[in-house]
Write a protein that holds these residues in place. Structure first.
Motif, PDB file in Angstrom:
ATOM      1  N   ASN A  20       0.937  -1.233   0.095  1.00 54.84           N
ATOM      2  CA  ASN A  20      -0.029  -0.018   0.149  1.00 54.84           C
ATOM      3  C   ASN A  20       0.714   1.361   0.021  1.00 54.84           C
ATOM      4  O   ASN A  20       0.429   2.218  -0.659  1.00 54.84           O
ATOM      5  CB  ASN A  20      -1.013  -0.150   1.122  1.00 54.84           C
ATOM      6  CG  ASN A  20      -2.087  -0.847   1.039  1.00 54.84           C
ATOM      7  OD1 ASN A  20      -2.664  -1.055  -0.069  1.00 54.84           O
ATOM      8  ND2 ASN A  20      -2.350  -1.603   2.144  1.00 54.84           N
ATOM      9  N   ILE A  21       1.877   1.319   0.713  1.00 53.57           N
ATOM     10  CA  ILE A  21       2.954   2.490   0.693  1.00 53.57           C
ATOM     11  C   ILE A  21       3.193   2.497  -0.651  1.00 53.57           C
ATOM     12  O   ILE A  21       3.433   3.755  -1.453  1.00 53.57           O
ATOM     13  CB  ILE A  21       3.953   2.289   1.578  1.00 53.57           C
ATOM     14  CG1 ILE A  21       3.473   2.449   3.038  1.00 53.57           C
ATOM     15  CG2 ILE A  21       5.064   3.249   1.359  1.00 53.57           C
ATOM     16  CD1 ILE A  21       4.517   2.008   4.210  1.00 53.57           C
ATOM     17  N   ARG A  22       4.020   1.734  -1.253  1.00 49.88           N
ATOM     18  CA  ARG A  22       4.234   1.687  -2.572  1.00 49.88           C
ATOM     19  C   ARG A  22       3.168   2.328  -3.689  1.00 49.88           C
ATOM     20  O   ARG A  22       3.536   3.017  -4.453  1.00 49.88           O
ATOM     21  CB  ARG A  22       4.905   0.334  -3.183  1.00 49.88           C
ATOM     22  CG  ARG A  22       5.583   0.077  -4.456  1.00 49.88           C
ATOM     23  CD  ARG A  22       6.303  -1.166  -4.936  1.00 49.88           C
ATOM     24  NE  ARG A  22       6.884  -1.817  -3.761  1.00 49.88           N
ATOM     25  CZ  ARG A  22       6.383  -2.768  -3.192  1.00 49.88           C
ATOM     26  NH1 ARG A  22       5.282  -3.465  -3.420  1.00 49.88           N
ATOM     27  NH2 ARG A  22       7.326  -3.340  -2.116  1.00 49.88           N
ATOM     28  N   ARG A  23       2.153   1.482  -3.564  1.00 54.38           N
ATOM     29  CA  ARG A  23       1.079   1.811  -4.536  1.00 54.38           C
ATOM     30  C   ARG A  23       0.584   3.556  -4.414  1.00 54.38           C
ATOM     31  O   ARG A  23       0.745   4.162  -5.312  1.00 54.38           O
ATOM     32  CB  ARG A  23      -0.216   0.947  -4.285  1.00 54.38           C
ATOM     33  CG  ARG A  23      -1.362   1.184  -5.023  1.00 54.38           C
ATOM     34  CD  ARG A  23      -2.436   0.592  -4.737  1.00 54.38           C
ATOM     35  NE  ARG A  23      -2.800   0.380  -3.308  1.00 54.38           N
ATOM     36  CZ  ARG A  23      -3.712   1.376  -2.853  1.00 54.38           C
ATOM     37  NH1 ARG A  23      -4.066   2.469  -3.223  1.00 54.38           N
ATOM     38  NH2 ARG A  23      -3.942   1.176  -1.572  1.00 54.38           N
ATOM     39  N   LYS A  26       3.467   5.882  -5.436  1.00 52.00           N
ATOM     40  CA  LYS A  26       3.664   5.937  -6.918  1.00 52.00           C
ATOM     41  C   LYS A  26       2.333   6.599  -7.607  1.00 52.00           C
ATOM     42  O   LYS A  26       2.647   7.208  -8.561  1.00 52.00           O
ATOM     43  CB  LYS A  26       3.669   4.410  -7.694  1.00 52.00           C
ATOM     44  CG  LYS A  26       5.196   3.732  -7.266  1.00 52.00           C
ATOM     45  CD  LYS A  26       5.314   2.506  -8.108  1.00 52.00           C
ATOM     46  CE  LYS A  26       6.709   2.060  -7.906  1.00 52.00           C
ATOM     47  NZ  LYS A  26       6.813   0.896  -8.328  1.00 52.00           N
ATOM     48  N   THR A  27       1.155   6.449  -6.971  1.00 55.68           N
ATOM     49  CA  THR A  27       0.126   6.979  -7.481  1.00 55.68           C
ATOM     50  C   THR A  27       0.137   8.753  -7.381  1.00 55.68           C
ATOM     51  O   THR A  27      -0.308   9.171  -8.109  1.00 55.68           O
ATOM     52  CB  THR A  27      -1.313   6.534  -6.466  1.00 55.68           C
ATOM     53  OG1 THR A  27      -1.518   5.155  -6.869  1.00 55.68           O
ATOM     54  CG2 THR A  27      -2.390   7.324  -6.938  1.00 55.68           C
ATOM     55  N   ARG A  28       0.888   9.062  -6.534  1.00 60.80           N
ATOM     56  CA  ARG A  28       1.294  10.355  -6.116  1.00 60.80           C
ATOM     57  C   ARG A  28       2.410  10.799  -6.874  1.00 60.80           C
ATOM     58  O   ARG A  28       2.856  11.964  -6.643  1.00 60.80           O
ATOM     59  CB  ARG A  28       1.264  10.889  -4.602  1.00 60.80           C
ATOM     60  CG  ARG A  28      -0.026  10.836  -3.906  1.00 60.80           C
ATOM     61  CD  ARG A  28      -0.151  10.314  -2.466  1.00 60.80           C
ATOM     62  NE  ARG A  28      -1.570  10.312  -1.897  1.00 60.80           N
ATOM     63  CZ  ARG A  28      -2.466   9.423  -2.201  1.00 60.80           C
ATOM     64  NH1 ARG A  28      -2.139   8.295  -3.049  1.00 60.80           N
ATOM     65  NH2 ARG A  28      -3.583   9.436  -1.490  1.00 60.80           N
ATOM     66  N   ASP A  29       3.002  10.231  -7.601  1.00 60.05           N
ATOM     67  CA  ASP A  29       4.404  10.335  -8.262  1.00 60.05           C
ATOM     68  C   ASP A  29       5.414  10.841  -7.395  1.00 60.05           C
ATOM     69  O   ASP A  29       6.053  11.812  -7.525  1.00 60.05           O
ATOM     70  CB  ASP A  29       3.906  11.320  -9.469  1.00 60.05           C
ATOM     71  CG  ASP A  29       5.061  11.500 -10.390  1.00 60.05           C
ATOM     72  OD1 ASP A  29       5.768  10.412 -10.742  1.00 60.05           O
ATOM     73  OD2 ASP A  29       5.092  12.394 -11.107  1.00 60.05           O
ATOM     74  N   LEU A  30       5.619  10.160  -6.200  1.00 62.76           N
ATOM     75  CA  LEU A  30       6.434  10.627  -5.386  1.00 62.76           C
ATOM     76  C   LEU A  30       7.627   9.461  -5.246  1.00 62.76           C
ATOM     77  O   LEU A  30       7.361   8.022  -5.481  1.00 62.76           O
ATOM     78  CB  LEU A  30       5.989  10.687  -3.818  1.00 62.76           C
ATOM     79  CG  LEU A  30       4.904  11.715  -3.510  1.00 62.76           C
ATOM     80  CD1 LEU A  30       4.387  11.498  -2.336  1.00 62.76           C
ATOM     81  CD2 LEU A  30       5.639  12.877  -3.675  1.00 62.76           C
ATOM     82  N   SER A  31       9.177   9.981  -5.306  1.00 64.95           N
ATOM     83  CA  SER A  31      10.110   8.906  -5.075  1.00 64.95           C
ATOM     84  C   SER A  31      10.147   8.480  -3.621  1.00 64.95           C
ATOM     85  O   SER A  31       9.416   9.313  -2.897  1.00 64.95           O
ATOM     86  CB  SER A  31      11.500   9.592  -5.634  1.00 64.95           C
ATOM     87  OG  SER A  31      11.683  10.619  -4.602  1.00 64.95           O
ATOM     88  N   GLN A  32      10.692   7.302  -3.405  1.00 68.63           N
ATOM     89  CA  GLN A  32      10.928   7.065  -1.961  1.00 68.63           C
ATOM     90  C   GLN A  32      11.622   8.211  -1.132  1.00 68.63           C
ATOM     91  O   GLN A  32      11.369   8.306  -0.089  1.00 68.63           O
ATOM     92  CB  GLN A  32      11.669   5.813  -1.938  1.00 68.63           C
ATOM     93  CG  GLN A  32      11.218   4.726  -2.316  1.00 68.63           C
ATOM     94  CD  GLN A  32      11.934   3.348  -2.258  1.00 68.63           C
ATOM     95  OE1 GLN A  32      13.308   3.485  -2.250  1.00 68.63           O
ATOM     96  NE2 GLN A  32      11.362   2.151  -2.370  1.00 68.63           N
ATOM     97  N   GLU A  33      12.676   8.793  -1.838  1.00 73.62           N
ATOM     98  CA  GLU A  33      13.427  10.014  -1.091  1.00 73.62           C
ATOM     99  C   GLU A  33      12.361  11.010  -0.855  1.00 73.62           C
ATOM    100  O   GLU A  33      12.374  11.674   0.358  1.00 73.62           O
ATOM    101  CB  GLU A  33      14.579  10.446  -2.066  1.00 73.62           C
ATOM    102  CG  GLU A  33      15.322  11.471  -1.328  1.00 73.62           C
ATOM    103  CD  GLU A  33      16.722  11.801  -2.132  1.00 73.62           C
ATOM    104  OE1 GLU A  33      17.469  12.429  -1.502  1.00 73.62           O
ATOM    105  OE2 GLU A  33      16.713  11.234  -3.292  1.00 73.62           O
ATOM    106  N   GLN A  34      11.361  11.484  -1.590  1.00 73.33           N
ATOM    107  CA  GLN A  34      10.473  12.671  -1.451  1.00 73.33           C
ATOM    108  C   GLN A  34       9.589  12.216  -0.458  1.00 73.33           C
ATOM    109  O   GLN A  34       9.273  13.273   0.516  1.00 73.33           O
ATOM    110  CB  GLN A  34       9.811  12.839  -2.642  1.00 73.33           C
ATOM    111  CG  GLN A  34      10.647  13.439  -4.072  1.00 73.33           C
ATOM    112  CD  GLN A  34       9.895  13.422  -5.030  1.00 73.33           C
ATOM    113  OE1 GLN A  34       9.392  12.665  -5.538  1.00 73.33           O
ATOM    114  NE2 GLN A  34       9.837  14.552  -5.942  1.00 73.33           N
TER     115      GLN A  34
END
Length: 80
Positions: A20-23, A26-34
């Motif tokens: 869910n975190i990954r989904r 990505k839906t919000r177009d964020l990198s892991q760093e962001q």
């Protein structure tokens, strides 16, 4: 004798949170760093969460839910 197949195992809470975190990220177009920066977490911690390498505390789960603009329960819900 007929073999019966058992249902696939249910995902663990850690696996549900990771997916869910990954989904949502990505839906919000964020990198892991962001995402990490917005939640005041280290980028490697977000990576570890998404890979099911580490556990998450309730406080950090709430922080990520706030940043992702969802209820904590959505991070624990089965993926669609």
């Amino acid at each position: 004798m007929a073999l019966t197949s058992s249902p696939p195992p249910l995902p663990t809470a850690r696996e549900l949170i990771a997916a869910n975190i990954r989904r949502l990220r990505k839906t919000r177009d964020l990198s892991q760093e962001q995402l990490a920066e917005m939640a005041q977490l280290h980028r490697t911690y977000v990576s570890q969460l998404e890979r099911c390498v580490t556990n998450i505390s309730i406080n950090r789960l709430e922080r990520l839910a706030r940043v992702l603009e969802v209820e904590v329960s959505e991070l624990l819900a089965p993926t669609r």
